[in-house]
Design a protein around this motif. Structure first.
Motif, PDB file in Angstrom:
ATOM      1  N   VAL A 564      -2.110  -4.739  14.777  1.00 23.42           N
ATOM      2  CA  VAL A 564      -3.336  -3.997  13.338  1.00 23.42           C
ATOM      3  C   VAL A 564      -2.988  -5.039  12.659  1.00 23.42           C
ATOM      4  CG1 VAL A 564      -2.043  -2.031  14.107  1.00 23.42           C
ATOM      5  CG2 VAL A 564      -1.230  -3.262  11.725  1.00 23.42           C
ATOM      6  N   GLN A 565      -2.450  -6.571  12.726  1.00 26.71           N
ATOM      7  CA  GLN A 565      -3.255  -7.939  12.264  1.00 26.71           C
ATOM      8  C   GLN A 565      -4.141  -8.135  11.340  1.00 26.71           C
ATOM      9  OE1 GLN A 565       0.607 -11.047  11.287  1.00 26.71           O
ATOM     10  NE2 GLN A 565       1.240 -10.158  13.143  1.00 26.71           N
ATOM     11  N   ARG A 566      -4.834  -8.546  13.045  1.00 25.31           N
ATOM     12  CA  ARG A 566      -6.010  -8.372  13.238  1.00 25.31           C
ATOM     13  C   ARG A 566      -7.136  -7.948  13.286  1.00 25.31           C
ATOM     14  NH1 ARG A 566      -5.134 -12.180  18.795  1.00 25.31           N
ATOM     15  NH2 ARG A 566      -3.108 -10.867  18.468  1.00 25.31           N
ATOM     16  N   ALA A 567      -6.773  -6.761  12.776  1.00 29.28           N
ATOM     17  CA  ALA A 567      -7.703  -5.493  12.476  1.00 29.28           C
ATOM     18  C   ALA A 567      -8.995  -5.624  11.467  1.00 29.28           C
ATOM     19  CB  ALA A 567      -6.857  -4.077  12.435  1.00 29.28           C
ATOM     20  N   ASP A 568     -10.043  -5.537  11.294  1.00 32.11           N
ATOM     21  CA  ASP A 568     -10.755  -5.915  10.380  1.00 32.11           C
ATOM     22  C   ASP A 568     -10.457  -4.931   9.493  1.00 32.11           C
ATOM     23  OD1 ASP A 568     -12.885  -7.083  11.748  1.00 32.11           O
ATOM     24  OD2 ASP A 568     -13.702  -4.983  12.053  1.00 32.11           O
ATOM     25  N   ARG A 569      -9.613  -3.979   8.749  1.00 27.75           N
ATOM     26  CA  ARG A 569      -9.669  -3.183   7.651  1.00 27.75           C
ATOM     27  C   ARG A 569      -7.685  -2.399   8.231  1.00 27.75           C
ATOM     28  NH1 ARG A 569     -12.274   0.861   4.774  1.00 27.75           N
ATOM     29  NH2 ARG A 569     -13.682   0.905   6.106  1.00 27.75           N
ATOM     30  N   ILE A 570      -7.159  -2.148   7.250  1.00 27.83           N
ATOM     31  CA  ILE A 570      -5.925  -2.013   7.167  1.00 27.83           C
ATOM     32  C   ILE A 570      -6.044  -0.530   5.984  1.00 27.83           C
ATOM     33  CG2 ILE A 570      -3.311  -1.692   7.657  1.00 27.83           C
ATOM     34  CD1 ILE A 570      -3.463  -4.648   8.411  1.00 27.83           C
ATOM     35  N   ILE A 571      -5.461   0.517   6.930  1.00 27.89           N
ATOM     36  CA  ILE A 571      -5.542   1.513   5.463  1.00 27.89           C
ATOM     37  C   ILE A 571      -4.265   1.906   5.967  1.00 27.89           C
ATOM     38  CG2 ILE A 571      -6.020   4.268   5.708  1.00 27.89           C
ATOM     39  CD1 ILE A 571      -8.373   1.704   5.203  1.00 27.89           C
ATOM     40  N   VAL A 572      -3.418   2.315   4.858  1.00 28.34           N
ATOM     41  CA  VAL A 572      -2.215   2.564   4.124  1.00 28.34           C
ATOM     42  C   VAL A 572      -1.883   4.056   3.945  1.00 28.34           C
ATOM     43  CG1 VAL A 572      -0.100   1.899   3.363  1.00 28.34           C
ATOM     44  CG2 VAL A 572      -1.248   0.200   3.880  1.00 28.34           C
ATOM     45  N   MET A 573      -1.853   4.611   4.230  1.00 34.96           N
ATOM     46  CA  MET A 573      -1.442   6.812   4.404  1.00 34.96           C
ATOM     47  C   MET A 573       0.519   6.492   3.962  1.00 34.96           C
ATOM     48  SD  MET A 573      -3.616   8.680   6.694  1.00 34.96           S
ATOM     49  CE  MET A 573      -3.583   9.739   5.961  1.00 34.96           C
ATOM     50  N   GLU A 574       0.288   7.809   2.947  1.00 33.47           N
ATOM     51  CA  GLU A 574       0.912   8.710   2.416  1.00 33.47           C
ATOM     52  C   GLU A 574       1.305   9.882   2.207  1.00 33.47           C
ATOM     53  OE1 GLU A 574       5.284   7.211   0.125  1.00 33.47           O
ATOM     54  OE2 GLU A 574       3.811   6.238   1.341  1.00 33.47           O
ATOM     55  N   ASP A 575       1.197  10.918   2.833  1.00 36.65           N
ATOM     56  CA  ASP A 575       1.517  12.309   1.727  1.00 36.65           C
ATOM     57  C   ASP A 575       0.164  12.629   2.173  1.00 36.65           C
ATOM     58  OD1 ASP A 575       4.302  12.567   1.261  1.00 36.65           O
ATOM     59  OD2 ASP A 575       3.863  12.032  -0.711  1.00 36.65           O
ATOM     60  N   GLY A 576      -0.741  12.104   3.146  1.00 42.82           N
ATOM     61  CA  GLY A 576      -1.990  13.161   3.123  1.00 42.82           C
ATOM     62  C   GLY A 576      -3.034  11.942   2.581  1.00 42.82           C
ATOM     63  N   GLN A 577      -2.992  10.464   1.611  1.00 44.97           N
ATOM     64  CA  GLN A 577      -3.881  10.432   1.233  1.00 44.97           C
ATOM     65  C   GLN A 577      -3.643   8.784   1.340  1.00 44.97           C
ATOM     66  OE1 GLN A 577      -2.655  11.621  -2.827  1.00 44.97           O
ATOM     67  NE2 GLN A 577      -4.052  12.811  -3.214  1.00 44.97           N
ATOM     68  N   ILE A 578      -4.804   7.861   1.017  1.00 50.85           N
ATOM     69  CA  ILE A 578      -4.894   6.815   1.483  1.00 50.85           C
ATOM     70  C   ILE A 578      -4.498   5.761   0.001  1.00 50.85           C
ATOM     71  CG2 ILE A 578      -6.408   4.362   1.709  1.00 50.85           C
ATOM     72  CD1 ILE A 578      -8.131   6.495   3.933  1.00 50.85           C
ATOM     73  N   VAL A 579      -3.314   5.561   0.517  1.00 46.77           N
ATOM     74  CA  VAL A 579      -2.701   4.425  -0.753  1.00 46.77           C
ATOM     75  C   VAL A 579      -3.001   3.362  -1.138  1.00 46.77           C
ATOM     76  CG1 VAL A 579      -1.056   5.830  -1.430  1.00 46.77           C
ATOM     77  CG2 VAL A 579      -0.588   4.042   0.238  1.00 46.77           C
ATOM     78  N   GLU A 580      -3.485   2.670   0.418  1.00 49.71           N
ATOM     79  CA  GLU A 580      -3.573   1.150   0.191  1.00 49.71           C
ATOM     80  C   GLU A 580      -4.369   0.611   1.382  1.00 49.71           C
ATOM     81  OE1 GLU A 580      -0.424  -1.525   0.405  1.00 49.71           O
ATOM     82  OE2 GLU A 580       0.870  -0.752  -0.991  1.00 49.71           O
ATOM     83  N   THR A 581      -5.405  -0.323   1.087  1.00 53.10           N
ATOM     84  CA  THR A 581      -6.494  -0.279   2.385  1.00 53.10           C
ATOM     85  C   THR A 581      -7.178  -2.137   1.740  1.00 53.10           C
ATOM     86  OG1 THR A 581      -8.525  -0.172   2.952  1.00 53.10           O
ATOM     87  CG2 THR A 581      -8.815  -0.138   0.206  1.00 53.10           C
ATOM     88  N   GLY A 582      -7.265  -2.471   2.686  1.00 53.26           N
ATOM     89  CA  GLY A 582      -7.485  -3.955   3.156  1.00 53.26           C
ATOM     90  C   GLY A 582      -6.611  -5.259   4.387  1.00 53.26           C
TER      91      GLY A 582
END
Length: 614
Positions: A564-582
């Motif tokens: 996924v390194q070359r994805a335009d954006r990476i979403i990090v999820m934890e407990d059903g919520q988005i906690v990081e993006t970039g």
């Protein structure tokens, strides 16, 4: 691997069972019977002719006794006997033709109605949402479609016709009994009223046990289906004996329930035969004394005996048919419960259309989505989640197990609806879209690849039913599957085995990728799409996927961050919520959850390279 409880769709209280009679259960069959009114009418005509012919036979015997044997010896008595036997042969011929016609028509109806029911139940089940399969075992559904419909086939193809025939014989025979001797008939009817009460009471017991027996058979089928689909796991943990014992216990339970039904049925048979024939013997004894007293002719007594035999035989046959009907009533209820199951996910009354497809892909947006699985209503799988994905964007979703990644895909496909919030595809709320239109716009490569019991060509063509062979092969080339398929014994016509047992995990996954690429959707969902591939296959498939992502929106779930390194954006999820993006670089620089995951995985990968280089 524990035995799950019986489906909620089959749960009934004893009071509900006792209130619901056989006839009430069979009303549900009317929609399947109505299309064949003509055939039922023809069967009715044949049945009526056969019953009429049967009822003519005792009258012929009366004439033979009174006018043949009772007349003075001579030519006239011989002529009467000859004429009577010729008439009997003509009646037998009519009876044979009518019976054969009835048998053919009702057998056809039984097979036709059963086939229609199986198709209707199966079509209804496959349209249910995943929530239905959280509470219903597939083995139980198969039991209802096979075993239960076979019981209904016996009722429609045999029992209904037998019941109507014996009702006609009973009514006709009763009328002729009154014509022959009103006094004896009145006595026999009075006694039969007393006989019916115990038969009805025992019959209710048989019906309840019949339903219980079918439920136990369904339980055994569910266990067998579950274990046979998990044999590698069972054998890996050496649970063969444990699972055999568990299935054996379920089979014994079904056997004991069936024996209780059989014992009750045997009691019903004994009660019916003893009471009914005892009544008839007593009344015939009275008739014999009437002949001796000269108040009744020998022909009348003979006719009365034959009509009494017809009536008693009709009652005995009806009690037998009633036992079968009671057993089939339970099966009918179980099938109707399946047909009555309503999916929470339904097409809107007036679905909206998606706008014309964009050259860059589909836009996807979630607004304040809250969702809990129906089986776990108190646990939030997604909590106040909002996400906007632009057309043509590639978004990767990462996070620990249970973070809600796969749940996102299930909501995109509308396998479930969120309790609150909205999901839109190209600006249209997906709940306002036709389900087929929505899912046609989405291609998915699941983590658990499904391979069907057919050849490679048809497995890939599952992505788009109307695709040509050339299009299938082109999709296989894009997914790096063409080379290994071509090496199979029959190439694309090679049978892949049940669940693809003849393929490796990586080969199965490339088949699934080819299937998704053949569909050519504007939105592509990749759930661990390269997780089962070796390094060389992953390189080939990754290049194919990158080419396939052009002109469409892609959402990727991956535990292996290298994908996924070359994805335009990476979403990090934890407990059903988005906690990081970039982006990968931004998230690593952030030093948060993603950075920790990346450090663990890439450090481990670096160590592995050092080991393999030695």
């Amino acid at each position: 691997m524990t035995n799950s409880s019986t489906s909620s769709t089959s749960t009934k209280t004893p009071s509900e069972e006792s209130r619901k009679g056989s006839l009430a259960a069979f009303k549900g069959l009317l929609p399947f019977l109505r299309p064949y009114k003509r055939q039922f009418a023809l069967a009715g005509v044949a049945l009526t002719v056969a019953a009429g012919a049967t009822l003519t036979i005792p009258y012929a015997f009366k004439r033979m006794i009174d006018q043949g044997f009772g007349a003075s010896a001579g030519v006239s008595s011989v002529d009467n006997v000859n004429a009577t036997f010729l008439a009997l042969f003509a009646v037998a011929t009519v009876l044979a033709l009518a019976t054969a016609a009835r048998f053919y028509i009702v057998s056809w109806l039984g097979e036709r109605v059963t086939a229609d029911m199986r198709s209707a139940v199966y079509s209804h089940v496959v349209s249910q949402s995943p929530e239905f399969f959280e509470t219903t075992q597939s083995g139980e559904v198969l039991s209802r479609i096979t075993t239960d419909t076979t019981l209904i086939q016996a009722v429609v193809g045999t029992s209904i016709s037998m019941a109507l025939r014996n009702v006609l014989l009973f009514i006709g025979g009763l009328v002729m009994l009154f014509v022959t001797s009103p006094k004896l008939t009145a006595i026999i009817l009075g006694l039969l009223v007393l006989v019916v009460v115990p038969i009805v009471l025992v019959g209710r017991r048989v019906r309840k046990l019949s339903r219980d027996s079918q439920d136990r058979i369904a339980d055994a089928s569910a266990i067998a289906g579950e274990i046979l689909n998990a044999m590698p796991t069972v054998q890996a943990f050496t649970h063969e004996r444990i699972e055999s014992n568990r299935f054996g216990a379920s089979v014994e339970n079904a056997f004991e329930t069936a024996m209780r039904r059989i014992r009750a049925r045997a009691v019903l048979t004994v009660v019916a035969i003893v009471l009914i024939f005892g009544t008839i013997v007593f009344v015939l004894w009275l008739g014999a004394h009437a002949v001796l007293a000269g108040t009744m002719t020998g022909g009348d007594l003979g006719q009365f005996i034959l009509y009494a035999a017809i009536v008693s035989g009709a009652i005995g046959a009806l009690s037998e048919v009633m036992g079968e009907a009671q057993r089939a009533a339970g099966a009918t209820e179980r099938l109707l419960e399946l047909l009555a199951a309503k999916s929470r996910i339904e097409n809107p009354p007036k679905p909206l259309a998606l706008p014309p497809r964009s050259a860059s892909g589909a836009a996807l947006e979630l607004k304040n989505v809250m969702f809990s699985y129906p089986s776990r209503p108190d646990t939030a799988a997604l909590s106040h989640l909002s996400l906007s994905i632009k057309p043509g964007e590639t978004v990767a979703v990462v996070g620990s197990s249970g973070a809600g990644k796969t749940t996102l895909f299930q909501l995109f496909l509308r396998f479930y609806d969120p309790q609150s919030g909205t999901i839109t595809l190209d600006g249209v709320d997906i709940r306002q879209l036709d389900l087929h239109a929505l899912r046609d716009a989405i291609g998915i490569v699941p983590q658990d690849t499904v391979i069907f019991s057919t050849d490679a060509m048809e497995n890939i063509r599952y992505g788009r039913a109307g695709a040509t062979d050339a299009e299938v092969i082109a999709a296989a080339r894009m997914a790096a599957a063409h080379e290994f398929i071509a090496r199979l014994p029959d190439g694309y016509n090679s049978f892949l085995g049940e669940r693809g047992v003849r393929l490796s995990g990586g080969q199965r996954q490339r088949i699934a990728i080819a299937r998704a690429l053949l569909k050519n959707p504007p939105l592509l969902l990749l759930d661990e799409a390269t997780s089962a591939l070796d390094a060389e296959s992953e390189r080939l498939v990754q290049a194919a996927l990158e080419a396939a992502m052009v002109g469409r929106t892609t959402v990727i779930i991956a535990h292996r961050l290298a994908t996924v390194q070359r994805a335009d954006r990476i979403i990090v999820m934890e407990d059903g919520q988005i906690v990081e993006t970039g982006t990968h670089a931004a998230l690593v620089a952030l030093g948060g959850i993603y950075a920790n995951l990346a450090a663990l995985q890439f450090h481990s990968g670096h160590m592995m390279h050092e080991i393999t280089d030695v």
